[in-house]
Scaffold this motif. Structure first.
Motif, PDB file in Angstrom:
ATOM      1  N   ALA A  49      -5.985 -21.245 -25.727  1.00 46.19           N
ATOM      2  CA  ALA A  49      -4.651 -20.712 -25.479  1.00 46.19           C
ATOM      3  C   ALA A  49      -4.195 -19.902 -26.680  1.00 46.19           C
ATOM      4  O   ALA A  49      -4.686 -20.099 -27.795  1.00 46.19           O
ATOM      5  CB  ALA A  49      -3.656 -21.826 -25.199  1.00 46.19           C
ATOM      6  N   ALA A  50      -3.249 -18.995 -26.445  1.00 47.83           N
ATOM      7  CA  ALA A  50      -2.700 -18.180 -27.527  1.00 47.83           C
ATOM      8  C   ALA A  50      -1.261 -17.836 -27.225  1.00 47.83           C
ATOM      9  O   ALA A  50      -0.828 -17.843 -26.058  1.00 47.83           O
ATOM     10  CB  ALA A  50      -3.519 -16.907 -27.729  1.00 47.83           C
ATOM     11  N   SER A  57       4.911 -14.110 -25.178  1.00 44.38           N
ATOM     12  CA  SER A  57       3.758 -14.024 -24.285  1.00 44.38           C
ATOM     13  C   SER A  57       2.756 -15.117 -24.622  1.00 44.38           C
ATOM     14  O   SER A  57       2.485 -15.369 -25.793  1.00 44.38           O
ATOM     15  CB  SER A  57       3.070 -12.666 -24.427  1.00 44.38           C
ATOM     16  OG  SER A  57       3.937 -11.623 -24.028  1.00 44.38           O
ATOM     17  N   THR A  58       2.241 -15.734 -23.596  1.00 44.40           N
ATOM     18  CA  THR A  58       1.227 -16.777 -23.769  1.00 44.40           C
ATOM     19  C   THR A  58       0.014 -16.465 -22.915  1.00 44.40           C
ATOM     20  O   THR A  58       0.119 -15.757 -21.900  1.00 44.40           O
ATOM     21  CB  THR A  58       1.777 -18.167 -23.388  1.00 44.40           C
ATOM     22  OG1 THR A  58       2.260 -18.115 -22.035  1.00 44.40           O
ATOM     23  CG2 THR A  58       2.918 -18.579 -24.306  1.00 44.40           C
ATOM     24  N   TYR A  59      -1.119 -16.997 -23.330  1.00 44.41           N
ATOM     25  CA  TYR A  59      -2.383 -16.727 -22.671  1.00 44.41           C
ATOM     26  C   TYR A  59      -3.175 -18.031 -22.605  1.00 44.41           C
ATOM     27  O   TYR A  59      -3.136 -18.827 -23.556  1.00 44.41           O
ATOM     28  CB  TYR A  59      -3.176 -15.675 -23.452  1.00 44.41           C
ATOM     29  CG  TYR A  59      -2.385 -14.437 -23.755  1.00 44.41           C
ATOM     30  CD1 TYR A  59      -1.551 -14.380 -24.878  1.00 44.41           C
ATOM     31  CD2 TYR A  59      -2.436 -13.320 -22.921  1.00 44.41           C
ATOM     32  CE1 TYR A  59      -0.795 -13.250 -25.156  1.00 44.41           C
ATOM     33  CE2 TYR A  59      -1.685 -12.185 -23.202  1.00 44.41           C
ATOM     34  CZ  TYR A  59      -0.867 -12.170 -24.318  1.00 44.41           C
ATOM     35  OH  TYR A  59      -0.112 -11.044 -24.582  1.00 44.41           O
ATOM     36  N   ILE A  70       1.088 -23.946 -24.584  1.00 42.31           N
ATOM     37  CA  ILE A  70       1.203 -23.596 -25.995  1.00 42.31           C
ATOM     38  C   ILE A  70       2.636 -23.175 -26.292  1.00 42.31           C
ATOM     39  O   ILE A  70       3.287 -22.528 -25.460  1.00 42.31           O
ATOM     40  CB  ILE A  70       0.209 -22.475 -26.370  1.00 42.31           C
ATOM     41  CG1 ILE A  70       0.173 -22.268 -27.882  1.00 42.31           C
ATOM     42  CG2 ILE A  70       0.515 -21.181 -25.621  1.00 42.31           C
ATOM     43  CD1 ILE A  70      -0.946 -21.332 -28.344  1.00 42.31           C
ATOM     44  N   SER A  71       3.109 -23.559 -27.460  1.00 41.86           N
ATOM     45  CA  SER A  71       4.460 -23.175 -27.882  1.00 41.86           C
ATOM     46  C   SER A  71       4.480 -23.054 -29.396  1.00 41.86           C
ATOM     47  O   SER A  71       3.565 -23.525 -30.076  1.00 41.86           O
ATOM     48  CB  SER A  71       5.492 -24.204 -27.412  1.00 41.86           C
ATOM     49  OG  SER A  71       5.214 -25.477 -27.973  1.00 41.86           O
ATOM     50  N   ARG A  72       5.528 -22.412 -29.895  1.00 34.33           N
ATOM     51  CA  ARG A  72       5.640 -22.269 -31.344  1.00 34.33           C
ATOM     52  C   ARG A  72       7.092 -22.376 -31.764  1.00 34.33           C
ATOM     53  O   ARG A  72       8.007 -22.078 -30.994  1.00 34.33           O
ATOM     54  CB  ARG A  72       5.037 -20.947 -31.809  1.00 34.33           C
ATOM     55  CG  ARG A  72       5.765 -19.710 -31.354  1.00 34.33           C
ATOM     56  CD  ARG A  72       4.965 -18.443 -31.705  1.00 34.33           C
ATOM     57  NE  ARG A  72       4.809 -18.262 -33.145  1.00 34.33           N
ATOM     58  CZ  ARG A  72       3.868 -17.501 -33.695  1.00 34.33           C
ATOM     59  NH1 ARG A  72       2.985 -16.866 -32.931  1.00 34.33           N
ATOM     60  NH2 ARG A  72       3.797 -17.372 -35.017  1.00 34.33           N
ATOM     61  N   ASP A  73       7.280 -22.770 -33.010  1.00 34.31           N
ATOM     62  CA  ASP A  73       8.609 -22.829 -33.610  1.00 34.31           C
ATOM     63  C   ASP A  73       8.515 -22.044 -34.912  1.00 34.31           C
ATOM     64  O   ASP A  73       7.994 -22.545 -35.911  1.00 34.31           O
ATOM     65  CB  ASP A  73       9.004 -24.282 -33.863  1.00 34.31           C
ATOM     66  CG  ASP A  73      10.437 -24.424 -34.380  1.00 34.31           C
ATOM     67  OD1 ASP A  73      10.938 -23.463 -35.012  1.00 34.31           O
ATOM     68  OD2 ASP A  73      11.032 -25.479 -34.173  1.00 34.31           O
ATOM     69  N   GLY A 101      -3.256 -10.507 -33.464  1.00 32.94           N
ATOM     70  CA  GLY A 101      -2.792 -10.396 -32.094  1.00 32.94           C
ATOM     71  C   GLY A 101      -3.452  -9.282 -31.301  1.00 32.94           C
ATOM     72  O   GLY A 101      -3.103  -9.048 -30.151  1.00 32.94           O
ATOM     73  N   ILE A 102      -4.435  -8.597 -31.913  1.00 32.17           N
ATOM     74  CA  ILE A 102      -5.113  -7.524 -31.183  1.00 32.17           C
ATOM     75  C   ILE A 102      -6.015  -8.104 -30.092  1.00 32.17           C
ATOM     76  O   ILE A 102      -6.050  -7.624 -28.965  1.00 32.17           O
ATOM     77  CB  ILE A 102      -5.913  -6.657 -32.159  1.00 32.17           C
ATOM     78  CG1 ILE A 102      -4.964  -5.948 -33.132  1.00 32.17           C
ATOM     79  CG2 ILE A 102      -6.741  -5.630 -31.404  1.00 32.17           C
ATOM     80  CD1 ILE A 102      -5.663  -5.124 -34.176  1.00 32.17           C
ATOM     81  N   TYR A 103      -6.762  -9.136 -30.442  1.00 34.88           N
ATOM     82  CA  TYR A 103      -7.649  -9.794 -29.482  1.00 34.88           C
ATOM     83  C   TYR A 103      -7.300 -11.270 -29.432  1.00 34.88           C
ATOM     84  O   TYR A 103      -7.909 -12.086 -30.101  1.00 34.88           O
ATOM     85  CB  TYR A 103      -9.114  -9.620 -29.893  1.00 34.88           C
ATOM     86  CG  TYR A 103      -9.532  -8.179 -30.065  1.00 34.88           C
ATOM     87  CD1 TYR A 103      -9.902  -7.686 -31.318  1.00 34.88           C
ATOM     88  CD2 TYR A 103      -9.560  -7.315 -28.978  1.00 34.88           C
ATOM     89  CE1 TYR A 103     -10.286  -6.373 -31.472  1.00 34.88           C
ATOM     90  CE2 TYR A 103      -9.951  -5.996 -29.123  1.00 34.88           C
ATOM     91  CZ  TYR A 103     -10.303  -5.532 -30.375  1.00 34.88           C
ATOM     92  OH  TYR A 103     -10.684  -4.225 -30.532  1.00 34.88           O
ATOM     93  N   VAL A 104      -6.345 -11.640 -28.641  1.00 34.41           N
ATOM     94  CA  VAL A 104      -5.822 -13.011 -28.688  1.00 34.41           C
ATOM     95  C   VAL A 104      -6.794 -14.042 -28.125  1.00 34.41           C
ATOM     96  O   VAL A 104      -6.692 -15.209 -28.466  1.00 34.41           O
ATOM     97  CB  VAL A 104      -4.470 -13.131 -27.951  1.00 34.41           C
ATOM     98  CG1 VAL A 104      -3.395 -12.354 -28.674  1.00 34.41           C
ATOM     99  CG2 VAL A 104      -4.594 -12.682 -26.505  1.00 34.41           C
ATOM    100  N   SER A 105      -7.709 -13.633 -27.262  1.00 32.10           N
ATOM    101  CA  SER A 105      -8.610 -14.598 -26.657  1.00 32.10           C
ATOM    102  C   SER A 105     -10.017 -14.551 -27.244  1.00 32.10           C
ATOM    103  O   SER A 105     -10.930 -15.187 -26.726  1.00 32.10           O
ATOM    104  CB  SER A 105      -8.683 -14.369 -25.152  1.00 32.10           C
ATOM    105  OG  SER A 105      -9.238 -13.094 -24.875  1.00 32.10           O
TER     106      SER A 105
END
Length: 123
Positions: A49-50, A57-59, A70-73, A101-105
């Motif tokens: 996940a990203a 945006s999440t992946y 997935i989450s962030r603070d 963040g160019i290739y998140v996966s």
């Protein structure tokens, strides 16, 4: 430079839940996309996940979609992975990573990696 430390791994029965956390150092945390990858014994490291720096945006890998979140603070410099409905095939070392963040996966899209945390799901 970003230093990442994962926590929250452990042993859980199939169908159970775990929440992984990743604490990041540095004052530019919000500028990084954050990802979770995992590596099972004898297998290559794979994307899980990203999430973009803004959190907008999440992946997800198809294998975890609908089960993991997935989450962030950005105020606390943390990223989390809530894992529900765990399966034995989710057993792996889970790694947190930070990148442009160019290739998140993709593995090569990340510049900084944590040391990993073991997740074991028993059947």
């Amino acid at each position: 430079q970003v230093h990442l430390v994962e926590s929250g791994g452990g042993l859980v029965q199939a169908g159970g839940s775990l929440k992984l956390s990743c604490a990041a150092s540095g004052r530019t945390f919000s500028s990084y996309a954050m990802g979770w990858f995992r590596q099972a014994p004898g297998k290559e490291r794979e994307f899980v996940a990203a999430i973009r720096g803004s959190g907008g945006s999440t992946y997800y890998a198809d294998s975890v979609k609908g089960r993991f979140t997935i989450s962030r603070d950005n105020d606390k410099n943390t990223v989390s992975l809530q894992m529900n409905s765990l399966k034995p095939e989710d057993t792996a070392v889970y790694y947190c990573a930070a990148g442009s963040g160019i290739y998140v996966s993709r593995f090569e899209g990340y510049d900084y990696w944590g040391q990993g945390t073991q997740v074991t799901v028993s059947s």
